[in-house]
Design an enzyme around this catalytic site. Structure first.
Site, PDB file in Angstrom:
ATOM      1  N   LYS A 178     -38.467 -41.109 -17.458  1.00 28.32           N
ATOM      2  CA  LYS A 178     -38.346 -40.418 -18.762  1.00 28.32           C
ATOM      3  C   LYS A 178     -36.875 -40.243 -19.138  1.00 28.32           C
ATOM      4  CE  LYS A 178     -38.989 -35.735 -16.907  1.00 28.32           C
ATOM      5  NZ  LYS A 178     -37.790 -34.994 -17.355  1.00 28.32           N
ATOM      6  N   LYS A 220     -45.556 -32.922 -17.778  1.00 26.22           N
ATOM      7  CA  LYS A 220     -44.208 -32.926 -18.390  1.00 26.22           C
ATOM      8  C   LYS A 220     -43.483 -34.215 -18.022  1.00 26.22           C
ATOM      9  CE  LYS A 220     -39.944 -30.293 -19.032  1.00 26.22           C
ATOM     10  NZ  LYS A 220     -38.807 -31.172 -18.676  1.00 26.22           N
ATOM     11  N   ASP A 228     -33.130 -33.466  -8.896  1.00 25.50           N
ATOM     12  CA  ASP A 228     -34.596 -33.563  -8.961  1.00 25.50           C
ATOM     13  C   ASP A 228     -35.226 -33.966  -7.638  1.00 25.50           C
ATOM     14  OD1 ASP A 228     -34.602 -34.850 -12.386  1.00 25.50           O
ATOM     15  OD2 ASP A 228     -34.097 -32.896 -11.534  1.00 25.50           O
ATOM     16  N   ARG A 254     -32.268 -22.174 -20.678  1.00 25.53           N
ATOM     17  CA  ARG A 254     -31.376 -23.148 -20.028  1.00 25.53           C
ATOM     18  C   ARG A 254     -30.087 -23.323 -20.827  1.00 25.53           C
ATOM     19  NH1 ARG A 254     -35.050 -28.205 -18.588  1.00 25.53           N
ATOM     20  NH2 ARG A 254     -33.145 -28.831 -17.529  1.00 25.53           N
ATOM     21  N   LYS A 311     -32.983 -25.257 -13.991  1.00 20.01           N
ATOM     22  CA  LYS A 311     -33.936 -26.314 -14.349  1.00 20.01           C
ATOM     23  C   LYS A 311     -35.134 -25.684 -15.071  1.00 20.01           C
ATOM     24  CE  LYS A 311     -31.370 -29.523 -12.730  1.00 20.01           C
ATOM     25  NZ  LYS A 311     -30.783 -30.522 -13.621  1.00 20.01           N
ATOM     26  N   SER A 331     -24.984 -32.857 -16.817  1.00 21.81           N
ATOM     27  CA  SER A 331     -24.481 -34.168 -17.268  1.00 21.81           C
ATOM     28  C   SER A 331     -25.046 -34.517 -18.629  1.00 21.81           C
ATOM     29  CB  SER A 331     -24.892 -35.251 -16.271  1.00 21.81           C
ATOM     30  OG  SER A 331     -26.305 -35.471 -16.327  1.00 21.81           O
ATOM     31  N   GLN A 332     -26.129 -33.805 -19.010  1.00 21.51           N
ATOM     32  CA  GLN A 332     -26.747 -34.118 -20.310  1.00 21.51           C
ATOM     33  C   GLN A 332     -25.815 -33.746 -21.461  1.00 21.51           C
ATOM     34  OE1 GLN A 332     -30.390 -31.915 -19.929  1.00 21.51           O
ATOM     35  NE2 GLN A 332     -31.300 -33.395 -18.534  1.00 21.51           N
ATOM     36  N   ARG A 372     -35.480 -23.252  -9.449  1.00 23.42           N
ATOM     37  CA  ARG A 372     -35.978 -24.056  -8.325  1.00 23.42           C
ATOM     38  C   ARG A 372     -35.354 -23.618  -7.000  1.00 23.42           C
ATOM     39  NH1 ARG A 372     -36.103 -29.997 -11.389  1.00 23.42           N
ATOM     40  NH2 ARG A 372     -37.957 -29.504 -12.653  1.00 23.42           N
ATOM     41  N   GLY A 420     -35.171 -30.626 -21.493  1.00 24.89           N
ATOM     42  CA  GLY A 420     -33.721 -30.447 -21.502  1.00 24.89           C
ATOM     43  C   GLY A 420     -33.034 -31.715 -21.959  1.00 24.89           C
TER      44      GLY A 420
END
Ligand SMILES: O=C(O)C1=C[C@@H](OP(=O)(O)O)[C@@H](O)[C@H](O)C1
Ligand SMILES: C=C(OP(=O)(O)O)C(=O)O
Length: 411
Positions: A20, A393, A295, A114, A322, A157-158, A326, A86
């Site tokens: 994704k 998701k 992840d 977030r 996240k 990093s997004q 987590r 996100g």
């Protein structure tokens, strides 16, 4: 929905779902760049559907027969929905700014928690105006002024990927600082290259060439972060063949192969577009760096719960931001199976304790739910798993894939 899972493991074959990370990039960039794209092998996870609805809101015509075709006709949307994604939220924020839109971005509650502030800071310096309206953000870039950018990638990093897409559609250079999850930038660069955009990258300094592309056909490669669940199960239960995984993938989580093969007695067999995992013992402790592979932490933590080696999770505090916390949820999952946890400033260590079997496990986060199911199958416990609809998701076919391995769902 709550389920139990029954059956006995048998060796089987899994087709890894689409990445994704890749598919959301291609869908959104096609819609905003006005360059059509045809995508094969999309699994239609919730996050991918979010990106498709955003593309539709931006005027794209979406066709699906054997492949998914995005036929863009860009217009600024009045409002869009980023759901819990996100990736889509961060990328579309930069893309809307590049197209000087005034748009309201709806966000689910878990997404609102977030971070977005570093990206907002950089875009605000271009006269992009943001207003937090409680259930999302209003972005007004109608009077924005493109300029060179500096972005702090220390939280995600997004943010960097978003600014890369911004500059590829406008002008100017980008300097990225402190990038975590750095290898996800490679996914962004490959996506831009596939749309004909050249990307000059020197130690976090980026410049972008203009597009030469009139459209493209892309096969979305299988997702290593989804394959991780089956890799962990195979290490304890027996042979699992996982297809649709590129051996030369730029996905950061492709690192799982070397991480596992570095500590296992019997190695994962690697072929051109599949791997075969085998039941094995371990030679030494496993180390996972959340600053590189966030992840992978939930599934790999399971190895510390049930094996004779410890799992060391480095930079674990990043896990707080996240879809859920987590850091806390990995501890909760591990302890529910009796594992021992140690934490210091740099690492969280998970070791097997006196194995216990929880009666029920209740997470809302897709990766935690899938991880707890894998842990439950390894433990052979009779466990009630809650909120399993949230798995879609990232991996809508996860429960169906379980049946390829001898398991079945009891509702
Ligand atoms: O860019 C992407 O596609 C992603 C980047 C990672 O986030 P961070 O960069 O915030 O670590 C990762 O956790 C997420 O699942 C997907
Ligand atoms: C964090 C994740 O994705 P996103 O950042 O796109 O919500 C994930 O899939 O674990």
């Amino acid at each position: 929905m709550n389920v139990r899972i029954s059956g006995e493991f048998r060796p089987g074959v899994i087709n890894a779902p689409s990445s994704k990370s890749f598919s959301q990039r291609y869908i959104l960039y096609s819609a905003f760049s006005n360059i059509p794209v045809t995508l094969k092998n999309v699994s239609f996870s919730d996050d991918e559907r979010i990106a498709l609805e955003i593309a539709r809101a931006c005027g794209a015509d979406i066709e699906f027969n054997d492949s998914l075709t995005i036929k863009p006709d860009f217009r600024c949307p009045d409002e869009i929905n980023a759901g819990e994604s996100g990736t889509s939220l961060r990328l579309v924020t930069g893309l809307l700014a590049a197209r000087r839109c005034k748009t309201f971005i709806h966000e689910e509650a878990s997404l609102l928690k977030r971070p977005l502030d570093d990206l907002i800071k950089t875009l605000s310096e271009k006269n992009v105006v943001f207003n937090n309206l409680g259930n999302g953000i209003m972005i007004d870039a109608s009077n924005s002024i493109p300029s060179d950018s500096i972005i702090d990638g220390g939280r995600s990093s997004q943010f960097v990927s978003s600014m890369m897409m911004y500059h590829s559609l406008t002008s100017g250079s980008l300097k990225a600082l402190n990038i975590v999850s750095n290898d996800y930038i490679k996914i962004t660069i490959k996506t831009l290259n596939d749309f004909g955009i050249s990307v000059y990258n020197s130690n976090g300094f980026f410049e972008f060439g203009k597009t030469l592309m009139k459209g493209n056909k892309i096969c979305i490669e299988g997702d290593y972060s989804s394959a991780a669940f089956w890799i962990v199960l195979g290490l304890f239960k027996g042979d699992i063949e996982i297809k649709n995984l590129k051996s030369d993938s730029c996905q950061p989580d492709a690192a799982i192969i070397n991480i596992i093969n570095g500590i296992s007695e019997r190695k994962i067999d690697i072929y051109n577009n599949k791997i075969v995992v085998h039941k094995t013992g371990f030679l030494g402790d496993l180390y996972i760096d959340v600053a590189k592979n966030p992840d992978l932490a939930p599934p790999l933590s399971i190895i510390g719960i049930f094996s004779d080696i410890a799992v060391h999770i480095l930079n674990y505090r990043r896990l707080e931001i996240k879809e859920s916390n987590r850091e806390e949820n990995i501890i909760s999952m591990a302890r529910s199976f009796g594992a021992l946890i140690e934490k210091n400033d740099n690492e969280m260590v998970i070791r097997r304790g006196k194995i216990s079997l929880p009666e029920r496990i209740s997470f809302s986060d897709h990766r935690m739910i899938m991880s707890s199911i894998i842990a439950g199958l390894i433990s052979s416990g009779d466990i009630l798993y809650e909120n399993i609809e949230n798995i879609s998701k990232s991996y809508p076919g996860f429960l169906n894939d379980l049946s390829n391995l001898g398991y079945y769902i009891l509702k």
